[in-house]
Scaffold this active site. Structure first.
Site, PDB file in Angstrom:
ATOM      1  N   HIS A 172      65.157 -15.983  61.778  1.00  0.00           N
ATOM      2  CA  HIS A 172      65.535 -15.975  63.195  1.00  0.00           C
ATOM      3  C   HIS A 172      67.029 -16.211  63.386  1.00  0.00           C
ATOM      4  O   HIS A 172      67.612 -15.753  64.370  1.00  0.00           O
ATOM      5  CB  HIS A 172      64.722 -17.029  63.954  1.00  0.00           C
ATOM      6  CG  HIS A 172      63.334 -16.576  64.266  1.00  0.00           C
ATOM      7  ND1 HIS A 172      63.001 -15.876  65.403  1.00  0.00           N
ATOM      8  CD2 HIS A 172      62.180 -16.685  63.569  1.00  0.00           C
ATOM      9  CE1 HIS A 172      61.718 -15.586  65.402  1.00  0.00           C
ATOM     10  NE2 HIS A 172      61.182 -16.076  64.295  1.00  0.00           N
ATOM     11  N   SER A 176      66.018  -9.845  62.142  1.00  0.00           N
ATOM     12  CA  SER A 176      65.281  -8.963  61.242  1.00  0.00           C
ATOM     13  C   SER A 176      66.102  -7.743  60.867  1.00  0.00           C
ATOM     14  O   SER A 176      66.995  -7.316  61.608  1.00  0.00           O
ATOM     15  CB  SER A 176      63.971  -8.512  61.899  1.00  0.00           C
ATOM     16  OG  SER A 176      63.126  -9.610  62.140  1.00  0.00           O
ATOM     17  N   LYS A 198      52.059  -5.557  67.973  1.00  0.00           N
ATOM     18  CA  LYS A 198      51.777  -4.910  66.685  1.00  0.00           C
ATOM     19  C   LYS A 198      51.208  -5.920  65.692  1.00  0.00           C
ATOM     20  O   LYS A 198      50.309  -5.605  64.911  1.00  0.00           O
ATOM     21  CB  LYS A 198      53.058  -4.290  66.103  1.00  0.00           C
ATOM     22  CG  LYS A 198      53.516  -3.031  66.805  1.00  0.00           C
ATOM     23  CD  LYS A 198      54.664  -2.394  66.060  1.00  0.00           C
ATOM     24  CE  LYS A 198      55.098  -1.088  66.738  1.00  0.00           C
ATOM     25  NZ  LYS A 198      56.146  -0.394  65.974  1.00  0.00           N
ATOM     26  N   ASP A 199      51.756  -7.137  65.708  1.00  0.00           N
ATOM     27  CA  ASP A 199      51.260  -8.181  64.805  1.00  0.00           C
ATOM     28  C   ASP A 199      49.812  -8.539  65.121  1.00  0.00           C
ATOM     29  O   ASP A 199      48.992  -8.695  64.204  1.00  0.00           O
ATOM     30  CB  ASP A 199      52.136  -9.430  64.911  1.00  0.00           C
ATOM     31  CG  ASP A 199      53.454  -9.281  64.172  1.00  0.00           C
ATOM     32  OD1 ASP A 199      53.547  -8.371  63.321  1.00  0.00           O
ATOM     33  OD2 ASP A 199      54.391 -10.044  64.453  1.00  0.00           O
ATOM     34  N   GLU A 242      44.281 -11.954  36.699  1.00  0.00           N
ATOM     35  CA  GLU A 242      43.935 -11.226  37.911  1.00  0.00           C
ATOM     36  C   GLU A 242      44.836  -9.998  38.049  1.00  0.00           C
ATOM     37  O   GLU A 242      45.909  -9.917  37.448  1.00  0.00           O
ATOM     38  CB  GLU A 242      44.106 -12.127  39.139  1.00  0.00           C
ATOM     39  CG  GLU A 242      43.074 -13.229  39.238  1.00  0.00           C
ATOM     40  CD  GLU A 242      41.722 -12.713  39.710  1.00  0.00           C
ATOM     41  OE1 GLU A 242      41.408 -12.804  40.902  1.00  0.00           O
ATOM     42  OE2 GLU A 242      40.974 -12.212  38.849  1.00  0.00           O
TER      43      GLU A 242
END
Length: 339
Positions: A172, A176, A198-199, A242
Site C-alpha cells: 500500500h 500495486s 473482482k476479489d 508433495e
C-alpha cells in the site's frame, strides 16, 4: 492475475482455522500420531472435512504462490523491493511449514521424507552430522523430532501472518504494479470497487474448487504409501515430496554430489532475491521485451518438466533429462536477470 494475493490471504485464514482445530485432536508422539490422524478422520465431528480442507488447501496455497510469483516476474513487480523481498521470505517460511506439516501424519512417506530431508544437513562440512543429531533429538527420526516439527508447524504460520501484514503495508505504501508499467497515480483506478468486487468473485470461485478438491479429489494428491504407519525397517520403493516441491527435488537428485545438490536446491529458491537488483529492465517487466518474454515461457515450461521429473524414478533416461533441465533452469534465471 492480480487476484492471487487476496486468494492467498483467504487461504492463509482457512489454513490457520483448520490447523488450530486439528491441533486440538493431534498427539505429537511417534506411537500415537498415525492413530490420532485416523481418529480425526473416523471419530471426530467433521474431522475428515477439516483434514481434507487443510491438506487440499496446502496444494492451493502453493499453486497460488507460484502463479503470484510468476505474475510478479512477468510484469516487473520485483522493482518494488520491500514488497518482493517480504514476499520471498514468506515463500521460504511456507516451504518449511509445509514440509513440517507433511511429516506429522507419520505415515511411511512422512517418516522417510523427514529422514531424507533432514539428512541433507549432513552435507555441511564439519558441522553437518552434529546438526542432524541436534535436529532429530537423537540418533534417528523419532518422537523428539515429531514434537519439534509439530511445535514449529504450529508457530510458523503466525510468523507468516505477521510478514503478510508487513507485505501488505509495503504494497500500500508503494502501490500495486500494473500491466502497462505506469508509475504515476494519474492513470490508475481505485482499488474499491474495481478490484474489491473482482476479489470477492475470486473468493467464491476458489471456495468452489477448494470444496470440489476436498470432497471429490481429497485423496488424489496424498501418496498411497502414507496410509501405512511409519516403519523404520522398511524403505518405500520410491520416496517423493508433495507436488509443489517436485521441481526442487528433481534439481537435488540430478546432481551426483550431495553438497552440490543441496547448494543447487537452495539456489533454485534463493535466486528470487536477486531480481530486485536487475541492472536492466523494460518498463512493466518482461512483457514488453519479446526476448525476455520468450525466456520467461521457456522457464515456465522447464519448471513444469522439472516437476514431472520429480515423480519419475532416478534411472535413465530421467537422470539425464533432469541434469539438462537443471542446467536450463539456472541458465534461464540468469538470462531473466540480465535482460
Amino acid at each position: 492475475f492480480w487476484n492471487f494475493g487476496s486468494l492467498l490471504g483467504l487461504t492463509l485464514v482457512i489454513q490457520l482455522l483448520t490447523g488450530i482445530i486439528l491441533a486440538t485432536r493431534f498427539t505429537a508422539l511417534s506411537e500415537y500420531s498415525f492413530e490420532r490422524v485416523v481418529v480425526i478422520f473416523q471419530e471426530s465431528n467433521y474431522g475428515w472435512l477439516l483434514r481434507l480442507l487443510h491438506s487440499t488447501g496446502a496444494s492451493f496455497f502453493f499453486l497460488f504462490i507460484y502463479l503470484h510469483i510468476g505474475r510478479g516476474l512477468y510484469y516487473g513487480s520485483y522493482l518494488k523491493r520491500e514488497v518482493w523481498n517480504t514476499g520471498s521470505v514468506i515463500y521460504l517460511i511456507l516451504i518449511g511449514t509445509a514440509f513440517l506439516g507433511y511429516v506429522l501424519p507419520w505415515g511411511q512417506i512422512s517418516y522417510w521424507a523427514a529422514t531424507v530431508i533432514t539428512n541433507l544437513l549432513s552435507a555441511i562440512p564439519y558441522l553437518g552430522p552434529t546438526m542432524v543429531t541436534w535436529v532429530w533429538g537423537g540418533f534417528a527420526v523419532g518422537s523428539p523430532t515429531l514434537v519439534r516439527f509439530f511445535a514449529l508447524h504450529y508457530l510458523l504460520p503466525f510468523l507468516v501472518t505477521f510478514l503478510v501484514i508487513l507485505h501488505i503495508f509495503f504494497l500500500h505504501a508503494a502501490g500495486s504494479s500494473n500491466p502497462l508499467g505506469i508509475s504515476s497515480n494519474t492513470y490508475k483506478v481505485s482499488f474499491h470497487y474495481y478490484y474489491s468486487t473482482k476479489d470477492i468473485f475470486g473468493f467464491f470461485v476458489y471456495l468452489f474448487f477448494l470444496l470440489l478438491g476436498s470432497l471429490v479429489l481429497g485423496y488424489y494428491f496424498i501418496d498411497a504409501e502414507n496410509f501405512i504407519p511409519a516403519n523404520p525397517l522398511v524403505t518405500p520403493v520410491h520416496i517423493q515430496p508433495e507436488w509443489y516441491f517436485l521441481f526442487a527435488y528433481a534439481i537435488l537428485r540430478s546432481i551426483p554430489n550431495k553438497l552440490g545438490g543441496v547448494i543447487a536446491l537452495l539456489l533454485s529458491v534463493l535466486c528470487l532475491f536477486l531480481f530486485p537488483f536487475k541492472s536492466s529492465y523494460t518498463v512493466g517487466g518482461v512483457v514488453y521485451s519479446p526476448f525476455s518474454k520468450f525466456i520467461f515461457w521457456l522457464f515456465f515450461f522447464n519448471f513444469v518438466i522439472l516437476t514431472w521429473l520429480g515423480i519419475m524414478p532416478a534411472e535413465p533416461p530421467f537422470v539425464l533429462i533432469s541434469q539438462f533441465s537443471t542446467v536450463a533452469y539456472f541458465c534461464l534465471v540468469s538470462l531473466l536477470l540480465l535482460f
